[in-house]
Design an enzyme around this catalytic site. Structure first.
Site, PDB file in Angstrom:
ATOM      1  CE1 TYR A 157     -15.582 -22.883 -10.511  1.00 14.88           C
ATOM      2  CE2 TYR A 157     -14.234 -20.469 -11.060  1.00 14.88           C
ATOM      3  CZ  TYR A 157     -15.521 -21.458 -11.369  1.00 14.88           C
ATOM      4  OH  TYR A 157     -16.568 -20.983 -12.097  1.00 14.88           O
ATOM      5  CE  LYS A 159     -15.606 -18.837  -8.824  1.00 12.89           C
ATOM      6  NZ  LYS A 159     -16.846 -18.405 -10.007  1.00 12.89           N
ATOM      7  CD  GLU A 193     -25.322 -17.349 -11.085  1.00 13.94           C
ATOM      8  OE1 GLU A 193     -24.459 -16.959 -10.678  1.00 13.94           O
ATOM      9  OE2 GLU A 193     -25.709 -18.828 -10.768  1.00 13.94           O
ATOM     10  CG  LEU A 247     -21.317 -18.001  -7.214  1.00 13.98           C
ATOM     11  CD1 LEU A 247     -20.512 -19.433  -6.249  1.00 13.98           C
ATOM     12  CD2 LEU A 247     -20.241 -17.422  -8.446  1.00 13.98           C
TER      13      LEU A 247
END
Ligand code: PMP
Length: 288
Positions: free
Chosen positions: A33, A149, A182, A207
């Site tokens: 996505y 992702k 993250e 990411l």
């Protein structure tokens, strides 16, 4: 006025939008996505987001459901039909609908595409950013390919829920060596005492945020130094500032980490300057 979603070739009322029970995204999280910000009628960093979507699909050996040019038109049509000038557009591609089996479908199936868009009140978004957010930390428990992702977000869901239950806005994944990876849906940054920005190198461990890349350009424009290196939770707690970046939160200040205030516990000026200059530097594509 009803919200409209795009589902596999059709524009349908959001309330009625649905996928098949054997969509591999629904059953196996076999999909990817993207989320893009929409600001003042522009899609922010569309090219970067679609390039990353392309990379995610290639890594998972999935095909584009439509040509890229058609995808760009569908995004715009969903944005138009929902009258979004400020908000976000969500794109999801799954490997398609096939009899349930972990291995790829043996008969070729078209990958499945869903696009939704949502309006957001820019004043409410700014007010939230001006307040800053608390962050908690959680042990890293995701797979090694978080550079892709994917919609397989269970660890992120649990991390964000832990944050909510702790009254925080984000949870940072932390490696066993104490370094910050993250957030559940953001990249993590700190500002050192001498004013340098620090963020983890975008190898397979995080990411590669599109907002992160644009913030690097903004930093350059503002004459700020960026160091891509690991940092620990302790270093972040003792930093001059901390903040997170993502397409929907842009640059959002972090005011405490595990209950410990960052500096004076108020949003810092570096995060504010980056946020203010962001839209000017970002790539803006008209929605119509
Ligand atoms: N890390 C994770 C785990 C995310 O889900 C996101 C949001 N997509 C980000 C970082 C930030 O990426 P971007 O700036 O491209 O929105």
């Amino acid at each position: 006025m009803p919200r409209i979603a795009y589902v596999n070739g059709r524009y349908v009322r959001h309330a009625d939008a649905a996928v098949h029970v054997e969509d591999r995204g629904y059953q196996l999280a076999d999909g990817v996505y993207e989320v893009c910000e929409i600001k003042r009628g522009y899609i922010v960093d569309e090219r970067g987001h679609l390039d990353r979507l392309d990379r995610s699909m290639r890594e998972l050996r999935m095909d584009w459901p439509v040509e890229r040019k058609a995808m760009e038109l569908i995004l715009r049509e969903v944005i138009r039909r929902n009258h979004v000038r400020n908000g976000m557009v969500y794109v999801q591609v799954t490997r398609g609908v096939a009899p349930r089996d972990h291995a790829f479908p043996t008969k070729p199936v078209r990958s499945a595409l869903v696009v939704t868009a949502k309006r957001m009140d820019p004043r409410a978004v700014e007010a939230k950013a001006a307040k800053g957010m608390a962050v908690i930390t959680v042990p890293e428990n995701r797979w090694e390919r978080v550079d892709i992702k994917t919609i397989g977000l269970l660890p992120n869901v649990l991390a964000k829920q832990a944050a909510v239950e702790a009254g925080a806005g984000e949870a940072w994944f932390v490696d066993p060596d104490g370094t910050v990876k993250e957030g559940a849906s953001t990249n993590a940054w700190i500002v050192t005492k001498d004013g340098s920005l620090v963020t983890r190198p975008a190898d397979h461990g995080i990411l590669r945020g599109i907002t992160r890349a644009t913030v690097m350009k903004v930093a350059d424009k503002l004459g700020l130094r960026v160091e891509e290196r690991v940092f620990s939770v302790e270093e972040a707690q003792a930093a001059r500032e901390a903040f997170v970046t993502s397409a929907t939160s842009l640059v959002s200040p972090v005011v405490s980490i595990n209950g410990k205030p960052v500096a004076n516990g108020h949003p810092g000026s570096v995060a504010r300057s980056l946020r203010e200059a962001f839209f000017e530097i970002a790539e803006k594509s008209p929605t119509c």
